[in-house]
Design a protein around this motif. Structure first.
Motif: not given
Length: 116
Positions: A1-25
């Motif tokens: 695991m890379t620290p940068f990869g984990n940080l990037l994944a967490r930040r992207l998750a936070a952005l999507i949680a804040r600005f994303g929309q609900g979908i159904v798969i």
């Protein structure tokens, strides 16, 4: 695991949680909710990832659905043929991409389009 990869994944998750929309798969008779960033698929993406003969029957617009992290359904990874339900209708998954930093998948990208 890379620290940068984990940080990037967490930040992207936070952005999507804040600005994303609900979908159904949908897979078969099952439905799974997720939060995603949905954008109209650019022409460059369309023709870099797909052959013309694959896309000529697609209805406009096609969409790019971005989900944070290495997203998978309880029944397994999202695959071509699963269906994404958006407010504008049902869109079959045409391709799945999982960009990585090192060995960390920081987002799952679904390319979806209806056919006419």
């Amino acid at each position: 695991m890379t620290p940068f990869g984990n940080l990037l994944a967490r930040r992207l998750a936070a952005l999507i949680a804040r600005f994303g929309q609900g979908i159904v798969i949908r897979r078969g008779d099952s439905s799974f909710a997720a939060s995603a960033r949905v954008t109209v698929m650019s022409t460059a993406t369309r023709y870099n990832y797909f052959r013309f003969d694959e896309t000529q029957a697609w209805l406009a617009p096609a969409y790019t659905v971005t989900i944070a992290g290495d997203y998978a359904l309880p029944t397994g990874a999202v695959v071509a043929g699963d269906v994404v339900e958006l407010p504008t209708g049902l869109y079959p998954v045409r391709r799945v991409d999982k960009p990585r930093v090192g060995n960390v998948v920081f987002k799952t990208v679904l390319y979806v389009a209806q056919t006419g």
